[in-house]
Design an enzyme around this catalytic site. Structure first.
Site, PDB file in Angstrom:
ATOM      1  N   ALA A  35       0.820  -1.220   0.000  1.00 60.37           N
ATOM      2  CA  ALA A  35       0.000   0.000   0.000  1.00 60.37           C
ATOM      3  C   ALA A  35       0.855   1.271   0.000  1.00 60.37           C
ATOM      4  O   ALA A  35       0.412   2.318  -0.486  1.00 60.37           O
ATOM      5  CB  ALA A  35      -0.943  -0.013   1.201  1.00 60.37           C
ATOM      6  N   GLY A  36       2.075   1.179   0.533  1.00 63.22           N
ATOM      7  CA  GLY A  36       2.964   2.348   0.505  1.00 63.22           C
ATOM      8  C   GLY A  36       3.282   2.740  -0.939  1.00 63.22           C
ATOM      9  O   GLY A  36       3.252   3.927  -1.298  1.00 63.22           O
ATOM     10  N   HIS A  37       3.579   1.734  -1.755  1.00 64.57           N
ATOM     11  CA  HIS A  37       3.850   2.033  -3.173  1.00 64.57           C
ATOM     12  C   HIS A  37       2.591   2.569  -3.861  1.00 64.57           C
ATOM     13  O   HIS A  37       2.669   3.441  -4.727  1.00 64.57           O
ATOM     14  CB  HIS A  37       4.319   0.771  -3.909  1.00 64.57           C
ATOM     15  CG  HIS A  37       5.613   0.213  -3.408  1.00 64.57           C
ATOM     16  ND1 HIS A  37       5.695  -0.932  -2.656  1.00 64.57           N
ATOM     17  CD2 HIS A  37       6.880   0.657  -3.553  1.00 64.57           C
ATOM     18  CE1 HIS A  37       6.961  -1.181  -2.366  1.00 64.57           C
ATOM     19  NE2 HIS A  37       7.700  -0.226  -2.896  1.00 64.57           N
ATOM     20  N   GLN A  61      22.982  -1.652  -4.948  1.00 67.25           N
ATOM     21  CA  GLN A  61      22.707  -0.973  -3.677  1.00 67.25           C
ATOM     22  C   GLN A  61      22.659  -1.948  -2.498  1.00 67.25           C
ATOM     23  O   GLN A  61      22.329  -1.562  -1.388  1.00 67.25           O
ATOM     24  CB  GLN A  61      21.427  -0.141  -3.762  1.00 67.25           C
ATOM     25  CG  GLN A  61      20.140  -0.927  -3.910  1.00 67.25           C
ATOM     26  CD  GLN A  61      18.950  -0.015  -4.177  1.00 67.25           C
ATOM     27  OE1 GLN A  61      18.763   0.478  -5.276  1.00 67.25           O
ATOM     28  NE2 GLN A  61      18.132   0.231  -3.159  1.00 67.25           N
ATOM     29  N   GLY A 149       9.081   7.508  -1.386  1.00 64.36           N
ATOM     30  CA  GLY A 149       8.478   7.508  -0.050  1.00 64.36           C
ATOM     31  C   GLY A 149       9.392   8.177   0.973  1.00 64.36           C
ATOM     32  O   GLY A 149      10.615   8.022   0.927  1.00 64.36           O
ATOM     33  N   SER A 188       8.632  -3.539   2.230  1.00 65.99           N
ATOM     34  CA  SER A 188       8.706  -4.882   1.638  1.00 65.99           C
ATOM     35  C   SER A 188       9.437  -5.829   2.587  1.00 65.99           C
ATOM     36  O   SER A 188       9.195  -7.030   2.604  1.00 65.99           O
ATOM     37  CB  SER A 188       9.443  -4.830   0.302  1.00 65.99           C
ATOM     38  OG  SER A 188       8.814  -3.875  -0.534  1.00 65.99           O
TER      39      SER A 188
HETATM   40  O1  PAF Z   1      13.406   2.612  -2.595  1.00 62.54           O
HETATM   41  C1  PAF Z   1      13.605   1.755  -3.472  1.00 62.54           C
HETATM   42  O2  PAF Z   1      12.772   0.904  -3.736  1.00 62.54           O
HETATM   43  C2  PAF Z   1      14.939   1.745  -4.226  1.00 62.54           C
HETATM   44  O3  PAF Z   1      15.983   2.146  -3.398  1.00 62.54           O
HETATM   45  C3  PAF Z   1      14.905   2.575  -5.512  1.00 62.54           C
HETATM   46  C4  PAF Z   1      14.674   4.050  -5.242  1.00 62.54           C
HETATM   47  C5  PAF Z   1      13.828   2.057  -6.444  1.00 62.54           C
HETATM   48  C6  PAF Z   1      16.260   2.457  -6.243  1.00 62.54           C
HETATM   49  O4  PAF Z   1      16.554   1.117  -6.541  1.00 62.54           O
END
Ligand code: PAF
Length: 286
Positions: A35-37, A61, A149, A188
């Site tokens: 729901a955050g997305h 990352q 977010g 997530s």
């Molecule tokens: O917040 C995320 O889901 C990730 O760090 C992003 C901004 C999509 C970059 O991979």
């Protein structure tokens, strides 16, 4: 909703949208959507005629001992959710499309200042990976707006700085954190928590809420932060990476609440690292 996986197809689809006319808003994600997305998608729809989302679990990352291989991947479910919520197009490149020279490619973006400390201290290289992939995604999609977010507050600050420093022609917008009924910020990574850990994790938003109220009531910063760390340890967090008060824009550490600030925390519940943050305004500015 179309799902596109290579750059020529993306460029052709973007050309067609630009010909139709109207603004484009972009929501970059790593999938496992919740729901955050969807709050980001809803805000994107308010701002633009067309909404593009990306799902890409970005290897650069993640640190060597982090959860890249076990990060939840559920593209079919994500695509269905995006379509239901009015997304125009899903950009879902593979690692090979994103990094043809390999993920350890030569060009990397380092955003100094805001990347340092907080999550930057416990996740070396993480924000270089985020800044690099977001710069690439923004160049690929060329949106008018990109939405992120506020739950990942330091990430948002890093992306704002990167976009400003590189003169990217996009407006970066932050969207407030979405929470479950018990206050836990949607993430997530909450999927990794056992039922017992999920209950204990409520202590994180509670400790931040109490600390924010104490700071706004004029209590001394060091004492308030120490009490919040102790509350997290008492609640069963295995380790507390940080609880800190920072300037809301520059993220410089604050010893006193003398300007708009952000209270930020990261702590491990079992094997899961959780982060959260709250705005804190000095007295008279609330
Ligand atoms: O917040 C995320 O889901 C990730 O760090 C992003 C901004 C999509 C970059 O991979």
């Amino acid at each position: 909703m179309q799902t596109l996986r290579d750059l020529p197809a993306l460029r052709a689809a973007l050309g067609a949208l630009r010909t139709e006319g109207g603004k484009i808003a972009f929501v970059p994600t790593m999938g496992a959507l919740h729901a955050g997305h969807m709050a980001l998608i809803a805000e994107a729809r308010r701002r633009a005629r067309f909404v593009i989302a990306s799902v890409f679990v970005n290897p650069t990352q993640f640190g060597p001992n982090e959860d890249f291989s076990r990060y939840p991947r559920q593209e079919a479910r994500d695509a269905a959710l995006l379509e239901e919520n009015g997304c125009t197009l899903l950009w879902a490149p593979s690692v090979e499309v994103m990094y043809p020279g390999g993920p350890e490619m030569a060009t990397r973006i380092t955003v100094s200042g805001v990347s340092e400390g907080l999550c930057g201290a416990s996740r070396p290289g993480h924000f270089d990976g985020v800044a690099t992939v977001v710069a690439k995604l923004l160049n690929q999609v060329q949106p008018d707006f990109a939405l992120f977010g506020e739950k990942d507050y330091q990430q948002l600050a890093v992306i704002r700085r990167m976009a400003a420093d590189l003169d990217l022609a996009v407006e970066i917008a932050g969207v407030p954190t979405q929470r479950d009924a018990d206050g836990l910020a949607l993430s997530s990574r909450n999927a990794y928590l056992s039922p017992e850990e999920r209950v204990a994790a409520r202590a994180l938003p509670r400790a931040l809420g109490r600390a924010a109220a104490a700071l706004q009531a004029g209590e001394e910063v060091d004492a308030v932060l120490a009490a919040a760390r102790a509350a997290l340890a008492d609640a069963g967090f295995a380790s507390v990476d940080y609880v800190e008060l920072r300037d809301a824009d520059t993220l410089v550490p604050l010893a006193a609440l003398d300007r708009p600030a952000r209270l930020l925390a990261a702590a491990r519940m079992g094997a899961t690292r959780l982060i959260d943050n709250l705005p804190v305004l000095p007295a008279g500015k609330a």
